[in-house]
Design a protein around this motif. Sequence first.
Motif: not given
Length: 573
Positions: A470-481
Amino acid sequence: MFRSLLGVACLLATVFCQQENDLIKDLPGLLFKANFKSYSGYVDANANGTWKMHYMLTESRSNPDTDPLLVWFNGGPGCSSLGGLFEELGPFYVNFDGETLYENPYAWNAKANVLYLESPIGVGYSYDTTTPGYFQANDNQTAGQNYLALTNFFKVAQPKYANRTFYLSGESYAGIYIPMLTDLIVQGINNATNPFPNKNFQGSAIGNGFMNVKGLLNALALWSAYHGRVSVQDWDNIKNNCTNNTDMDNFEFSKFTTSKNKIDYVGDDSYCGKLIQPLISQNADNTEGFDQYNFYQECYDKSVFQAPPPSASGKRVKRSALAGVSAIHKQYQQLGSFKGTSNLAQNTATLVNRFSNDNQFGYFCWNEDAVGKYLNSDKVQNALNIPQAWKDQKNGWEDCRMSIYNNYTLTYETTNQFFKSIITNLKTNFRFLIYNGDVDTVCNYLGDAKHIAQVAAENGLNTLSSRTPWYYSDNQQLAGFVQSYSGKNANGATIIIDVLTVKGAGHMVPYDRAGPSVQMISNFVWAANNAFVNYTSQANFNPNIQLSEMVGGSSTTISFLFAVSAVLLQLIL
């Protein structure tokens, strides 16, 4: 007819007065203009009213009259939920002066009303009116206190929330509190004779939960071995002489440990116990220096921050930063050439964080002392409606009440029975979120993931997917699984359990990964009742934050780092 209407009007006025009596009218040291209301008061936690549980409520920044209610518990046992409010997920962070509050733009009240309960009785401002310094607590008693306190919150303190969708949440030892309280509430909702006052209970979220003590211990041995805490030779030695080369992933390392309170375990005096000891707590010579709440978090200068290593006794150690607060103050005084916030960008190097490896001025390293100073101020206590009866007991507010922790013995080594009861008795759809910072050694992600896999298997829930990012922010930063389990019970209710990791976070996820955490929880509480949660969605949280207007100043859209710098410089210059 007129008398009846007048009677109803008087009753409504009385209820309104009761809930507005708890309104915080002027929070000392607040440096920004809050666009939400906050409340602080007490609810009875026993039938005769001698147990007074303190609560704080920060209403939603969005639509407080319709947004859901999220109830928060810190763990310990014995730690105050106001620690969660002022150190993790609340809208107020305490400056190093211990007197002023700056804004946490990643607070969880972005789209939820957040209720903090100081549990059990004896923690924080909660107290027994008949016994100064009360510290008696156990799992069953705490569950009963929490149930009655929440009942009285909906009935007496804030009845406007009695029909609101609500969720439970918390971290650490709340992994015991929340399954037990969830079970009691489900039973209460099903009780036709004396029902729980709010039937709109839709889910529970547990962060880095202490849900299966031996499971966590066994998983920690594996986690530590593969994070470089033991040599390959010693690991082979453990395999050959302690586990007989059996399946290491499922080996009971706990058989070589001992505990006095069933919470903290250390290696026993056996050969294997001594080999396993450094994997589950600390080397016997107490020389291994890291913060057990976040393996990668450093408070670099020991002489300043006094960051202790994990205790060889197995007990969780709280850090102290008495010197650190003044040291940070001194560092910022060196920025005296900047006389206004408009000049902050002249030399970006002055904003580089030299105190820790996070982006919040080492708040993790010194916040406990700053928060303690703030909450022990008489003017703050008056603003929070803390009664003279509590002050007369001379307890003082503490982040964690060690008298409770030191006298606490775990009753339930696993929470399987509570999950089973909940899943069996639910009559409406319900979801759990089990989230973990993946670098916490107190309650590690692997142990919790194994525990929930076991719960799912015992209750006929299906594995819906492998772990997906799953991802965070517009930049699609990996946030975890995240991985999900789901199924229906005999009553036709759909139960969903999401097991989620937060990349790079430790025990205090809302602090360590603030943006991803508020996106995560906002999506959890706003998902449709029978739908799976899209944790990547930005529908419920915009990471491009507009900071609040400063008291006596104008609004600004500079980054959080610049904003906090501005606040600190205004305090010093």
